[in-house]
Enzyme design. Structure first.
Site, PDB file in Angstrom:
ATOM      1  N   ASP A  58      12.689   4.309  -7.024  1.00 44.67           N
ATOM      2  CA  ASP A  58      11.644   3.947  -6.080  1.00 44.67           C
ATOM      3  C   ASP A  58      12.157   2.753  -5.293  1.00 44.67           C
ATOM      4  O   ASP A  58      12.441   1.697  -5.871  1.00 44.67           O
ATOM      5  CB  ASP A  58      10.373   3.589  -6.854  1.00 44.67           C
ATOM      6  CG  ASP A  58       9.171   3.352  -5.961  1.00 44.67           C
ATOM      7  OD1 ASP A  58       9.356   2.868  -4.828  1.00 44.67           O
ATOM      8  OD2 ASP A  58       8.044   3.631  -6.411  1.00 44.67           O
ATOM      9  N   TYR A 150       1.460   3.118   8.196  1.00 43.76           N
ATOM     10  CA  TYR A 150       2.802   3.464   8.671  1.00 43.76           C
ATOM     11  C   TYR A 150       3.176   2.630   9.891  1.00 43.76           C
ATOM     12  O   TYR A 150       4.272   2.070   9.968  1.00 43.76           O
ATOM     13  CB  TYR A 150       2.843   4.956   9.008  1.00 43.76           C
ATOM     14  CG  TYR A 150       4.171   5.449   9.510  1.00 43.76           C
ATOM     15  CD1 TYR A 150       5.187   5.800   8.621  1.00 43.76           C
ATOM     16  CD2 TYR A 150       4.419   5.594  10.872  1.00 43.76           C
ATOM     17  CE1 TYR A 150       6.407   6.269   9.075  1.00 43.76           C
ATOM     18  CE2 TYR A 150       5.633   6.060  11.340  1.00 43.76           C
ATOM     19  CZ  TYR A 150       6.625   6.399  10.446  1.00 43.76           C
ATOM     20  OH  TYR A 150       7.836   6.857  10.904  1.00 43.76           O
ATOM     21  N   LYS A 154       6.283  -0.063  10.267  1.00 48.62           N
ATOM     22  CA  LYS A 154       7.347   0.075  11.267  1.00 48.62           C
ATOM     23  C   LYS A 154       7.409  -1.144  12.182  1.00 48.62           C
ATOM     24  O   LYS A 154       8.499  -1.596  12.568  1.00 48.62           O
ATOM     25  CB  LYS A 154       7.153   1.352  12.086  1.00 48.62           C
ATOM     26  CG  LYS A 154       7.379   2.637  11.302  1.00 48.62           C
ATOM     27  CD  LYS A 154       8.780   2.705  10.718  1.00 48.62           C
ATOM     28  CE  LYS A 154       9.040   3.981   9.954  1.00 48.62           C
ATOM     29  NZ  LYS A 154      10.348   3.998   9.269  1.00 48.62           N
TER      30      LYS A 154
END
Length: 332
Positions: A58, A150, A154
């Protein structure tokens, strides 16, 4: 022989990148959680002619990433290229994402990149060379609804990369940190991502195949002269529009961003969610998602991006020819 590390290598863009390096005969270290996908990715690399090392982990676990990097150096050789591509997210309005889910998505999609970059630098700095690719997105500049975790990750990667790049330049280091901003890509994330949408999630069209994105990433690693690459016409247009009229894009996405990210099909109740556990524990999802019929494999923008100097030179020659003709006519 080139040694490459790819995180998120079990599926999607990372899987396609690993396959390209296999075709080049590289030694490829594959990092991801899903062992079925990793096993298949290693087979892809070796059948293509490369050497593979599977490292199930992970990327949000810094100790695991560090230990894996040590194994790469001892078993495959000095790391030349490190490509951070692993991520996980949630498709839902922000107020329907729990604090634990948001933390988890950020830990994988942002801190996973930080952990990978730290491990790469630990080995690259003593040698004074190497290339680190941070796989970004148009959403590193332009947030859209239903993907707050997300988009936040980013954006964070973008700021982190800029800061690190300046530090390396200050040190006079030849290590390159390159961001590659991708468009919407046909990957399995839309089939295995945690979703609370009423209908199946989909990439915002136009959609591109993972091999298109992978070729751009590999070319960026080959030519690390630029700090950032924009991939796909949609990425270029989005980033330009956002720089010029971000408020207009806010209003446009408020109207269109919900429907454009969902198909007409209801979301299956049995859809897997890979936020906490890998979806490919029992099945190999491969590089492609469900949108092959809609996805593009080519885009002239990528060629233009790579050959911008040629285009500028041609434009200059054309402008000079026009100017010469105008002058000739005026002097008649």
């Amino acid at each position: 022989m080139t040694t490459v590390v790819v995180t998120g290598a079990s599926g999607g863009v990372g899987r396609a990148v690993a396959r390209i390096y296999g075709e080049r005969g590289a030694s490829v270290a594959l990092m991801a959680r899903g062992e079925k996908g990793l096993t298949a990715a290693a087979r892809d690399v070796e059948e293509a002619g490369g050497r593979a090392l599977s490292l199930p982990l992970d990327t949000s676990d810094n100790s695991a990433v560090d230990a894996a990097a040590d194994r790469v150096e001892s078993e495959l050789g000095p790391i030349d290229i490190w490509i951070n591509c692993a991520f996980s997210s949630v498709f839902a309005p922000f107020d329907q994402i729990t604090a634990a889910e948001f933390d988890r998505a950020t830990a994988v999609s942002y801190l996973g990149f930080v952990n990978g970059t730290r491990a790469a630098l630990r080995h690259m700095k003593p040698r004074g060379r190497g290339v680190i690719i941070e796989v970004g997105s148009a959403l590193a500049y332009r947030g859209i609804p239903l993907q707050s975790a997300y988009c936040g990750a980013k954006h964070a990667i973008q700021g982190f990369s800029e800061s690190l790049r300046c530090e390396l330049m200050h040190e006079g280091s030849d290590i390159k940190v390159i961001m590659v901003q991708l468009p919407a890509v046909n990957t399995p994330q839309f089939s295995w991502g945690l979703s609370r949408l009423p209908r199946r999630a989909q990439p915002v069209p136009p959609i591109y195949q993972p091999e298109f994105a992978a070729r751009a990433i590999v070319r960026a690693a080959d030519r690390p002269r630029r700090r950032e690459y924009w991939v796909g016409t949609s990425t270029a247009l989005t980033l330009i529009a956002n720089a010029i009229a971000p408020g207009l894009l806010d209003r446009y996405l408020a109207k269109t961003g919900f429907d454009s990210q969902q198909t007409d099909e209801p979301r299956p109740e049995s859809q897997p969610a890979n936020l906490w556990q890998p979806a490919d524990r029992t099945d190999d999802y491969g590089a492609h998602g469900r949108f092959d019929e809609q996805a593009h494999s080519h885009d002239p923008q990528l060629w233009a991006s790579e050959h911008h100097r040629t285009l500028l030179a041609a434009a200059g020659v054309g402008a000079a020819a026009v100017a010469g003709e105008v002058t000739r006519r005026l002097l008649r």
